[in-house]
Design an enzyme around this catalytic site. Structure first.
Site, short mmCIF file in Angstrom:
data_model
loop_
_atom_site.label_atom_id
_atom_site.label_comp_id
_atom_site.label_asym_id
_atom_site.label_seq_id
_atom_site.Cartn_x
_atom_site.Cartn_y
_atom_site.Cartn_z
N TYR A 138 4.28 53.60 19.69
CA TYR A 138 3.68 53.66 18.35
C TYR A 138 4.69 54.01 17.27
O TYR A 138 4.34 54.05 16.09
CB TYR A 138 2.55 54.69 18.32
CG TYR A 138 1.19 54.16 18.73
CD1 TYR A 138 1.03 53.47 19.93
CD2 TYR A 138 0.08 54.36 17.93
CE1 TYR A 138 -0.21 52.99 20.31
CE2 TYR A 138 -1.16 53.89 18.30
CZ TYR A 138 -1.31 53.21 19.50
OH TYR A 138 -2.54 52.74 19.87
N LYS A 189 5.83 52.63 33.66
CA LYS A 189 6.09 51.20 33.89
C LYS A 189 7.61 51.04 33.86
O LYS A 189 8.15 50.12 33.24
CB LYS A 189 5.40 50.37 32.79
CG LYS A 189 5.38 48.87 33.06
CD LYS A 189 4.57 48.46 34.25
CE LYS A 189 4.79 46.97 34.56
NZ LYS A 189 4.18 46.57 35.85
N ASP A 222 -0.28 49.32 35.51
CA ASP A 222 -1.15 48.23 35.98
C ASP A 222 -1.98 48.68 37.19
O ASP A 222 -3.18 48.40 37.27
CB ASP A 222 -0.34 46.97 36.31
CG ASP A 222 0.98 47.25 37.00
OD1 ASP A 222 1.50 48.37 36.87
OD2 ASP A 222 1.51 46.37 37.70
N ASP A 246 -3.68 55.13 25.17
CA ASP A 246 -4.72 54.55 24.32
C ASP A 246 -5.52 53.50 25.10
O ASP A 246 -6.75 53.50 25.07
CB ASP A 246 -4.07 53.93 23.09
CG ASP A 246 -5.11 53.49 22.07
OD1 ASP A 246 -6.10 54.21 21.90
OD2 ASP A 246 -4.94 52.41 21.47
N ASP A 250 -9.75 53.68 26.75
CA ASP A 250 -10.89 52.77 26.51
C ASP A 250 -11.53 52.44 27.85
O ASP A 250 -12.75 52.32 27.97
CB ASP A 250 -10.45 51.49 25.79
CG ASP A 250 -10.57 51.62 24.28
OD1 ASP A 250 -10.40 52.74 23.77
OD2 ASP A 250 -10.85 50.60 23.60
N1 GGG Z 1 -11.46 57.38 15.48
C1 GGG Z 1 -10.43 56.55 15.97
C2 GGG Z 1 -9.98 55.49 15.03
O1 GGG Z 1 -10.29 55.48 13.87
N2 GGG Z 1 -9.23 54.55 15.58
C3 GGG Z 1 -8.66 53.48 14.83
C4 GGG Z 1 -7.35 53.05 15.38
O2 GGG Z 1 -6.98 51.92 15.17
N3 GGG Z 1 -6.62 53.93 16.03
C5 GGG Z 1 -5.34 53.67 16.59
C6 GGG Z 1 -5.08 54.51 17.80
O3 GGG Z 1 -5.66 55.58 17.97
O4 GGG Z 1 -4.31 54.08 18.63
#
Ligand code: GGG
Length: 354
Positions: A138, A189, A222, A246, A250
């Site tokens: 990032y 990785k 992976d 990140d 999810d």
């Molecule tokens: N509440 C989380 C949010 O607003 N995420 C939007 C986003 O694009 N976040 C980037 C990240 O956390 O990697």
């Protein structure tokens, strides 16, 4: 009586709706369980603010935020403005400016929540993901040449430092040490990203020597993605770089029933700057303003904030109230298969807190 100053940034889309419910639940819990006063400072920083002022927050915005004890954040992102403005001028710099290097993202399978995986019992999936939050993939380091032509080139550099890797790994090991299973998985990785994630692995090898009481291992991202689906119950504490953390969270949110339940804390453990608490989900513009959003991810993020502020009784009360509402199953937002509204879910939590 202790006074805690909390900045509230609802942000975009469903952000303000879910944060309203998180504030209600937090107030109800603290009033009953702790001798403390919460001073809420609502800030309108968002894409709407950007459209009016040409920036996501005022020039002195970071100075305004710095004296708060915590920041409660909704979501940022709007289809009408590029993410490189909305996300990159408000959310990501906040994590770096306030050195919130721990992004803590719990994933827990609550009773009453349907799991997409067959045969998983409540509580069987219970993991804590530590995502590095200030560098890695990032880091805004890179550039582009010849934009708009067929020769366009883009270079994006991942930044991994010994210090950055060490502090997130140590934070994760400390947490693993306090949990019953005392187990940690480091995600890598380094077979492909030999320099950045090679350094990550070197630091992991050095740090784990100080935590021989924790069962630790390294896993390729992976393989981790596969195992988050195949056997998520085998994970306890997971520590990963910014991007891997990140993506994997999810997935951990999906296998525990809904991203509408996924909470997070962006923590500066030194408390030199305020930490920030936000649901993992984004602004969800497709359902914004319709009362369809599940506020529980925001409510559980507020519980993490209460822990950080030292209001442990209130934090536990909020989590217990959420567990009760989910287990009863009378109030369910659409992500959980019901038709209840955001406010009805907030009402149910406040009622359970009584
Ligand atoms: N509440 C989380 C949010 O607003 N995420 C939007 C986003 O694009 N976040 C980037 C990240 O956390 O990697």
């Amino acid at each position: 009586m202790a006074v805690h100053k909390i900045a509230v940034i609802g942000g975009d889309g469903i952000g303000p709706e879910v944060i309203d419910q998180a504030v209600r639940a937090t107030e109800a819990a603290v009033r009953k369980h702790d001798r403390a006063e919460l001073k809420w400072n609502h800030l309108p920083w968002s894409t709407a603010y950007y459209k009016q002022h040409g920036r996501m927050l005022p020039e002195d915005g970071w100075d305004q935020l710095a004296p708060h004890d915590a920041i409660l954040f909704g979501a940022v992102g709007d289809p009408s403005v590029p993410d490189k403005i909305t996300v990159h001028e408000l959310l990501l710099p906040m994590r770096r400016k306030f050195d919130q290097y721990v992004n803590l993202r719990p994933a827990y399978l609550f009773a009453g929540v349907p799991c997409p995986l067959v045969g998983k019992k409540p509580g069987e999936i219970d993991m804590l993901v530590f995502r590095e939050n200030t560098e890695g993939e990032y880091a805004p380091v890179g550039g582009s040449l010849y934009p708009g032509t067929e020769n366009q080139i883009a270079i994006q550099t991942g930044v991994f430092t010994w210090k950055g890797c060490e502090r997130i790994l140590r934070a994760a090991f400390e947490a693993a040490r306090k949990r019953p299973r005392k187990k940690l998985t480091s995600i890598t990785k380094s077979n492909a990203q030999v320099y950045g994630l090679g350094l990550w692995d070197d630091v992991f090898a050095a740090v784990r020597k100080d935590y021989t009481d924790v069962e630790s291992s390294s896993l390729l991202v992976d393989a981790a993605a596969m195992d988050f689906v195949r056997k998520p119950e085998t994970f306890d504490v997971v520590v990963a770089s910014n991007l891997f953390g990140d993506i994997l969270t999810d997935l951990s949110a999906a296998v525990t029933g809904s991203i509408g339940l996924a909470s997070s804390a962006n923590v500066n453990p030194t408390k030199k700057f305020p930490s920030m608490f936000e649901p993992v989900h984004g602004s969800a513009p497709d359902i914004a303003g319709q009362g369809k959003a599940n506020p529980l991810a925001a409510v559980l993020s507020a519980a993490l904030m209460l822990d950080h502020l030292g209001l442990a009784k209130s934090a536990t009360a909020v989590r217990d109230a959420v567990s009760k509402v989910l287990a009863e199953g009378k109030v369910k937002t659409p992500d959980l298969g019901g038709t209840s509204t955001t406010t009805q879910m907030g009402d149910a939590v406040v009622e359970a807190l009584k």
